[in-house]
Write a protein that holds these residues in place. Structure first.
Motif, PDB file in Angstrom:
ATOM      1  N   LYS A  99       0.809  -1.216   0.000  1.00 47.09           N
ATOM      2  CA  LYS A  99       0.000   0.000   0.000  1.00 47.09           C
ATOM      3  C   LYS A  99       0.844   1.269   0.000  1.00 47.09           C
ATOM      4  CE  LYS A  99      -4.024  -2.083   2.265  1.00 47.09           C
ATOM      5  NZ  LYS A  99      -4.973  -2.012   3.403  1.00 47.09           N
ATOM      6  N   THR A 100       2.126   1.142   0.322  1.00 43.84           N
ATOM      7  CA  THR A 100       3.021   2.315   0.336  1.00 43.84           C
ATOM      8  C   THR A 100       4.315   1.953  -0.392  1.00 43.84           C
ATOM      9  OG1 THR A 100       3.866   1.625   2.497  1.00 43.84           O
ATOM     10  CG2 THR A 100       2.081   3.255   2.459  1.00 43.84           C
ATOM     11  N   PRO A 101       4.263   1.707  -1.702  1.00 44.95           N
ATOM     12  CA  PRO A 101       5.449   1.217  -2.424  1.00 44.95           C
ATOM     13  C   PRO A 101       6.607   2.208  -2.470  1.00 44.95           C
ATOM     14  CG  PRO A 101       3.702   1.819  -3.950  1.00 44.95           C
ATOM     15  CD  PRO A 101       3.105   1.876  -2.583  1.00 44.95           C
ATOM     16  N   ASP A 102       6.344   3.488  -2.271  1.00 48.03           N
ATOM     17  CA  ASP A 102       7.415   4.485  -2.313  1.00 48.03           C
ATOM     18  C   ASP A 102       8.047   4.732  -0.949  1.00 48.03           C
ATOM     19  OD1 ASP A 102       7.158   4.874  -5.039  1.00 48.03           O
ATOM     20  OD2 ASP A 102       5.621   6.431  -4.793  1.00 48.03           O
ATOM     21  N   LEU A 103       7.538   4.067   0.082  1.00 43.40           N
ATOM     22  CA  LEU A 103       8.070   4.242   1.428  1.00 43.40           C
ATOM     23  C   LEU A 103       8.778   2.953   1.845  1.00 43.40           C
ATOM     24  CD1 LEU A 103       8.347   6.020   3.933  1.00 43.40           C
ATOM     25  CD2 LEU A 103       6.160   5.090   4.742  1.00 43.40           C
ATOM     26  N   HIS A 104      10.084   3.047   2.041  1.00 42.63           N
ATOM     27  CA  HIS A 104      10.887   1.877   2.379  1.00 42.63           C
ATOM     28  C   HIS A 104      11.251   1.907   3.861  1.00 42.63           C
ATOM     29  CE1 HIS A 104      12.396   1.874  -2.087  1.00 42.63           C
ATOM     30  NE2 HIS A 104      11.079   1.736  -1.972  1.00 42.63           N
ATOM     31  N   PHE A 105      11.183   0.753   4.489  1.00 39.90           N
ATOM     32  CA  PHE A 105      11.510   0.620   5.902  1.00 39.90           C
ATOM     33  C   PHE A 105      12.737  -0.274   6.043  1.00 39.90           C
ATOM     34  CE2 PHE A 105       6.985   1.310   5.508  1.00 39.90           C
ATOM     35  CZ  PHE A 105       6.690   2.246   6.486  1.00 39.90           C
ATOM     36  N   GLY A 106      13.511  -0.041   7.081  1.00 38.51           N
ATOM     37  CA  GLY A 106      14.677  -0.887   7.337  1.00 38.51           C
ATOM     38  C   GLY A 106      15.030  -0.920   8.802  1.00 38.51           C
ATOM     39  N   ALA A 107      15.719  -1.989   9.200  1.00 36.23           N
ATOM     40  CA  ALA A 107      16.153  -2.121  10.589  1.00 36.23           C
ATOM     41  C   ALA A 107      17.465  -2.878  10.641  1.00 36.23           C
ATOM     42  CB  ALA A 107      15.090  -2.830  11.421  1.00 36.23           C
ATOM     43  N   ASN A 108      18.287  -2.514  11.618  1.00 33.07           N
ATOM     44  CA  ASN A 108      19.549  -3.203  11.881  1.00 33.07           C
ATOM     45  C   ASN A 108      19.531  -3.793  13.283  1.00 33.07           C
ATOM     46  OD1 ASN A 108      20.746  -2.547   9.431  1.00 33.07           O
ATOM     47  ND2 ASN A 108      21.763  -0.723  10.228  1.00 33.07           N
ATOM     48  N   VAL A 109      20.116  -4.963  13.416  1.00 31.43           N
ATOM     49  CA  VAL A 109      20.466  -5.527  14.714  1.00 31.43           C
ATOM     50  C   VAL A 109      21.985  -5.593  14.761  1.00 31.43           C
ATOM     51  CG1 VAL A 109      20.325  -7.509  16.250  1.00 31.43           C
ATOM     52  CG2 VAL A 109      18.341  -6.854  14.870  1.00 31.43           C
ATOM     53  N   LYS A 110      22.578  -4.915  15.750  1.00 31.51           N
ATOM     54  CA  LYS A 110      24.033  -4.825  15.846  1.00 31.51           C
ATOM     55  C   LYS A 110      24.528  -5.617  17.050  1.00 31.51           C
ATOM     56  CE  LYS A 110      23.835  -0.352  16.102  1.00 31.51           C
ATOM     57  NZ  LYS A 110      24.154   1.104  16.144  1.00 31.51           N
ATOM     58  N   VAL A 111      25.481  -6.487  16.788  1.00 32.72           N
ATOM     59  CA  VAL A 111      26.164  -7.224  17.850  1.00 32.72           C
ATOM     60  C   VAL A 111      27.612  -6.746  17.874  1.00 32.72           C
ATOM     61  CG1 VAL A 111      26.859  -9.473  18.731  1.00 32.72           C
ATOM     62  CG2 VAL A 111      24.658  -9.214  17.557  1.00 32.72           C
ATOM     63  N   LEU A 112      28.058  -6.275  19.028  1.00 33.66           N
ATOM     64  CA  LEU A 112      29.382  -5.671  19.147  1.00 33.66           C
ATOM     65  C   LEU A 112      30.283  -6.534  20.026  1.00 33.66           C
ATOM     66  CD1 LEU A 112      28.303  -1.976  19.845  1.00 33.66           C
ATOM     67  CD2 LEU A 112      28.445  -3.169  17.650  1.00 33.66           C
ATOM     68  N   TYR A 113      31.537  -6.601  19.634  1.00 29.07           N
ATOM     69  CA  TYR A 113      32.549  -7.266  20.458  1.00 29.07           C
ATOM     70  C   TYR A 113      33.789  -6.378  20.477  1.00 29.07           C
ATOM     71  CZ  TYR A 113      36.211 -10.438  22.008  1.00 29.07           C
ATOM     72  OH  TYR A 113      37.268 -10.992  22.686  1.00 29.07           O
TER      73      TYR A 113
END
Length: 358
Positions: A149-163
């Protein structure tokens, strides 16, 4: 003095049990990719490929369907003292989803440990010198999605694991999240990225038995563990490609604004609630095969010897070349914003692989 290297790389040992230092995990803010560096790191709305796993996960939807992209970068910082490496892989899994994995390492290797420099009789024995590394690692897992329904709106997410580790003296594990958006407003690409959205937590574990002699005469108490929390930061950006000469020549200006919420910083706009740091860049291309870039950012106020104040801007420049499905980029910039004499040469490579078997 003989332990200055060790003390320099273990500042967290003097923190309280829980701390929110302004510049915790700053290696995650260095950036990746020579194209981005050449544009002064004004890259939030520009990134639309595998590098988006770092810059803005929503940009991963710019990867063509049935294509896998791989990227890598290496550079040396501070006149070769530190090595900075990055690698990533990303692909569209279907018409509405992309996945990526990114790896970052910043490390100083071969640091001398001179605790055992002296033999029992008090004589110096250089054969007793040992060496260790102080390294920071990040493993970033990214996903991007668009809704029908919103093809021009892109979503994203990151999961970061740090050492993070400083030899056998201290180790740390951490985790955090990023949230990204990207869309079009007319012909402009607009993006927003909330880094460390819920705060990035890093728990340090200290080998106090190895460190007690170092701080025995300093009066500082060494705890077995401590916790650092990096507060959220918001980056918004906009860019647009202008076409000239029947689209043979392109000009893409870009602007990013970095908002921090941890009190006053030495930025162009500084306030008690938020500080704003602008980044600007431009990319010229010929048939999207040959690229020339320039940019500037990290505006800071500095005091001169005569007592007056002036603003310092970190400039950058770069070039790029596309050969079939290979992208080779180079940038020259003061990555650490430390000294004009410590400019870094940055090289990066991107390769596009077709997954279409037809």
């Amino acid at each position: 003095m003989r332990l200055c290297w060790l003390i320099f790389f273990l500042p967290s040992l003097l923190f309280a049990q829980v701390s929110t230092p302004k510049y915790a995990n700053e290696y995650l803010a260095l950036g990746v990719g020579a194209r981005a560096y050449g544009m002064g790191s004004a890259f939030q709305s520009v990134s639309s490929d595998v590098y988006s796993g770092y810059w803005n996960p929503a940009g991963l939807m710019g990867i063509p369907t049935d294509e896998l992209q791989v990227a890598a970068m290496h550079t040396s910082l501070f006149a070769g003292i530190a090595n900075y490496d990055y690698a990533s892989i990303a692909a569209r899994t279907d018409s509405s989803t992309s996945l990526a994995f990114s790896f970052i390492r910043l490390g100083v290797d071969d640091i001398p440990d001179t605790r055992f420099l002296y033999d029992a009789d008090g004589s110096i024995n250089y054969d007793n010198i040992r060496f260790f590394s102080a390294s920071d690692y990040a493993f970033i897992f990214s996903v991007a999605h668009i809704f029908p329904k919103t093809p021009d709106l892109h979503f994203g997410a990151n999961v970061k694991v740090l050492y993070r580790n400083a030899g056998d003296f201290a180790t740390a594990w951490g985790f955090g999240f990023d949230l990204g958006l990207k869309t079009k407003l007319g012909k402009w690409d607009v993006a927003a990225n909330l880094r460390d959205a819920t705060g990035t937590y890093v728990a340090w574990y200290h080998e106090t038995s190895l460190l007690s002699q170092i701080y025995a005469q300093t009066g500082n108490e060494i705890s077995d563990q401590s916790l650092e929390i990096s507060p959220p930061r918001l980056i918004i950006g906009a860019s647009r490609r202008f076409n000239l000469l029947e689209e043979k020549i392109g000009i893409r200006p870009a602007l990013d604004l970095l908002f921090t919420f941890d009190g006053k910083r030495n930025t162009l706009i500084s306030g008690s609630f938020t500080s704003i740091d602008p980044y600007a860049g431009v990319e010229f291309d010929y048939k999207q095969m040959i690229f020339v870039r320039g940019g500037a950012g990290q505006v800071q106020k500095s005091k001169n010897f005569d007592g007056t104040e002036s603003y310092k801007v970190t400039p950058s420049a770069g070039v790029g070349l596309k050969i079939k499905n290979f992208y080779i980029d180079y940038a020259l910039t003061d990555m650490g914003n430390v000294n004009d004499a410590l400019y870094s040469h940055i090289f990066s490579l991107k390769v596009d692989f077709s997954l279409n078997n037809e």
